[in-house]
Structure formats: C-alpha cells, structure tokens
Design an enzyme around this catalytic site. Sequence first.
Site, PDB file in Angstrom:
ATOM      1  N   ASP A 109      -5.362  -5.906  10.711  1.00  0.00           N
ATOM      2  CA  ASP A 109      -6.691  -5.254  10.763  1.00  0.00           C
ATOM      3  C   ASP A 109      -7.843  -6.229  10.516  1.00  0.00           C
ATOM      4  OD1 ASP A 109      -5.862  -5.466   8.118  1.00  0.00           O
ATOM      5  OD2 ASP A 109      -6.412  -3.432   7.533  1.00  0.00           O
ATOM      6  N   LYS A 135       0.795  -1.238   0.000  1.00  0.00           N
ATOM      7  CA  LYS A 135       0.000   0.000   0.000  1.00  0.00           C
ATOM      8  C   LYS A 135       0.828   1.290   0.000  1.00  0.00           C
ATOM      9  CE  LYS A 135      -2.077  -1.665   3.636  1.00  0.00           C
ATOM     10  NZ  LYS A 135      -2.939  -2.111   4.726  1.00  0.00           N
TER      11      LYS A 135
END
Length: 419
Positions: free
Chosen positions: A164, A129
């Site tokens: 997450d 990312k």
Amino acid sequence: MNKGLEKHGQTVAMVPSYVTGVPTGKEVGTFLALDLGGTNLRVCLIKLGSDGNISIKQQKYKVSETYKTGEARQLFDFLADCIDKFLAELNETDKRSSSKEGKLNLGFTFSFPVEQTAIDKGNLISWTKGFTCAGAVGKDVVFMLQEALNRKGVPVKVSALVNDTVGTLLAHAYKHPKTLLGVILGTGTNCAYFEKISNIKKLQFNSNAEHMIINLEWGSFDNEKKVLPITMFDNKLDRESNIPRFQIFEKMVSGMYLGEITRNVLLNLIDRKLIFDGISSKDFNTHYSFETAYLSTIEEDDSDTLENVRKILEEELNIPSTTLTDRKIVKRVCQIVGIRSARLSAAGLSAIISHCNVIETGCDIGIDGSLFEFYPAFEARIKNALREHFGSNADNINLGLARDGSGVGAALAAMLSVK
Ligand code: BGC
C-alpha cells in the site's frame, strides 16, 4: 536502511518493489485493483483519463475474523469471490476497456511484508495487523490469488503486486511530481521511497532505470528492542499479541495498537488507585476494548466537564463512576500516547529524508491512513517534530493526504508493468 539494502533477511526488510517507472501523470487506461490489508477489502475499477482525471468505481467488503484467522486458501477464495461479484455488476464497456487478451489486468495491493522477486511475485514474510491465516507464510501471494481466480474461472490476470505504501507513493506522484515518499499511518504503518538502484546492493537487476521504489517495512524497526524507548505498557502489549517481538515500531505508532497501549497505562493507574477509585469494569478489562477512535474523541473534547470522555468511560466501557480529575488524567494519557506516535512517525520520516539527502531541495510526501486523516493534530505534531529536527528547512517538506491512493497506485503499477 543500509543493512536492508545490502542483505536479505534484515530487520528492516527494505523490499524492492520492481517498480522503476515514475508516473508522468499522462498514463491512460482502465485497470482493476484489489486492496487487502487495511480496515476493509476494496475492489476498484480505475480509469486514468488523458486529462489527468481519475475516476474510480469501488466496492468495500468486510474481511471477517474467520477469514483473517482461518486457512489461507479460504481467504484467497473469498478474495476471488469478491472480484467475481464486483465484475458481475460492471457494465460491458468497463469490462472490455480494462482487458487484454480477453483477461482483465489487476494490480494487487497486499499490505503485508513480502519478499518480492518480480513485479508480480512475492513470498509472504509474516502476517501483521491481526491476520494469522495458516498456509501462507513463505508462499507467493500472487500465485495464490491467481489460483483462486482460476479455480472460479474469473477472467482476471494479476499483473502487479504492490504494497500500500508503494501504491500511495505512485498515486501521489501521479499528481505531484516531487513526491519521494509514500506513507501509511492507519491500522498499520509503513513507508516507501525512491532509491537509486546502484544503492540496492542485494539486488541483481538489469535495467536502464535509475531508481526503484523500496518498501521499507519500517513497522519492524527495532524488533531487537535496542533503540526505542519501550515502556512496560508496550512490552505487555507485545507479549500478549499474536506476533510477539515483531512489528515493534508499528506497535508504538499505528492505529491498531494506540487504544490498547492507553488501556494498559490506565489499568496500571487503576491498580494503583490513582483513577476511578481503583475500580475497573469487565469491558475495560477486555483486550482491545479501548478503541483508538476513543483517543481521537477524548483528545477533541474541550468541554469543561469532559462530557464525551465521561460517556466513553461510563457508558461505553461501563466504569461505575468517574470524577473530573479522572477524566483529565485519561485525556492526558491519550495525548501522551498520541504525541508519541506522531513524533516516532516523524523520526522515521526524518531518517529517510536524511538518507536521501533532500532536506535542502525539499520533497512531497503522500500519506494515507486513518491516523493521519482523522486523529486531531496528528499532522501538526509531525510537522513540529520535523521542525525540531531540521529547523526552518522542515518547511521544504510537504505532507499531503493521499486518500485511498493505494488502489490507484496498484492500477498504475499494473499499467507500468504491462507497458
Ligand atoms: C505491513 C505493511 C503495510 C503497513 C500499512 C504493516 O503491518 O507490514 O506491509 O504497508 O502495515 O498497511
């Protein structure tokens, strides 16, 4: 999935989370959480009340490009600074209530692939990312954060490391006990689920527990490019990214990339003089200038003249002029890219549901992330694809938004680990 459960170092890493407890919804206590890896960095103080109530105080911080791409030590010092600032603003009661032996316990949500070896230990496999910090790959990220906190004398103990997806799964399970999967469909994408410990062949682990949460790291599915129907536009994006030949599935699905795929397709149509009279603009020619948020706005534009599409193309991206036909074509390209992302996500979910053999009994799935929350029809498209695959049994699967679940989940993991 089976390969990753058997051996370390497989394409789909199937990372053991060392979280074996399932929250009962009765957990109480106050914990800190730090969430790195989405659009923002978040520091939270989470209170789980005896009545199942959750209260959250949180502060968001922007992680600048300098931190994302500089030295790891600077990034971790910045994290420690943010925690320090957050603590300075808390009142004394809050500070006391989350401490043990004079230190506050913190659950660290770190949303990158790690090879986890304990609930509070994990070596970074690779950045994703857009993060590229030097000096972190192969290192234990809990140790790095703890060192940074110690350097600054911040009285915090990092007691759990969670992805997450693991956090989202725990937070959703706290409220919905039939939850089996936690999913992120946002800047990045990934999924975690409850696996029987006896199936995790690569794991040496003595415990009476029956299940452990596994973080798939499904973003790296098909890094070999043997299975997915990859187009020339995906290959262009992959080649030009800072992690070529990694996160191939993620690059076709997640919010970080959908705008860039669309831009690649449109550039091809421009070069073939099929839109915009063959004329692009400096802005449009810039990498990642076509934001994924534009796809949402464009898909939502139902006006006769496609006015919002025009504004984006002519006013934001400075294309000299567009016809209605151009705008219709742009809208169709956005739809195709958006539909493909939702259907690939559904394919991933179907695989896990089949692996766990729960289509008859059904399950809940907690999902967080901007694509799922804000992209028009994303959820409906996933459901349609699940129905195509499982028929009416697809109705046994409940998709639920688990907004900001990863912070609560990290607190739950810290709590389960302290227990
Ligand atoms: C990371 C995962 C994370 C996902 C969603 C991916 O790039 O590799 O660890 O769960 O993004 O944030």
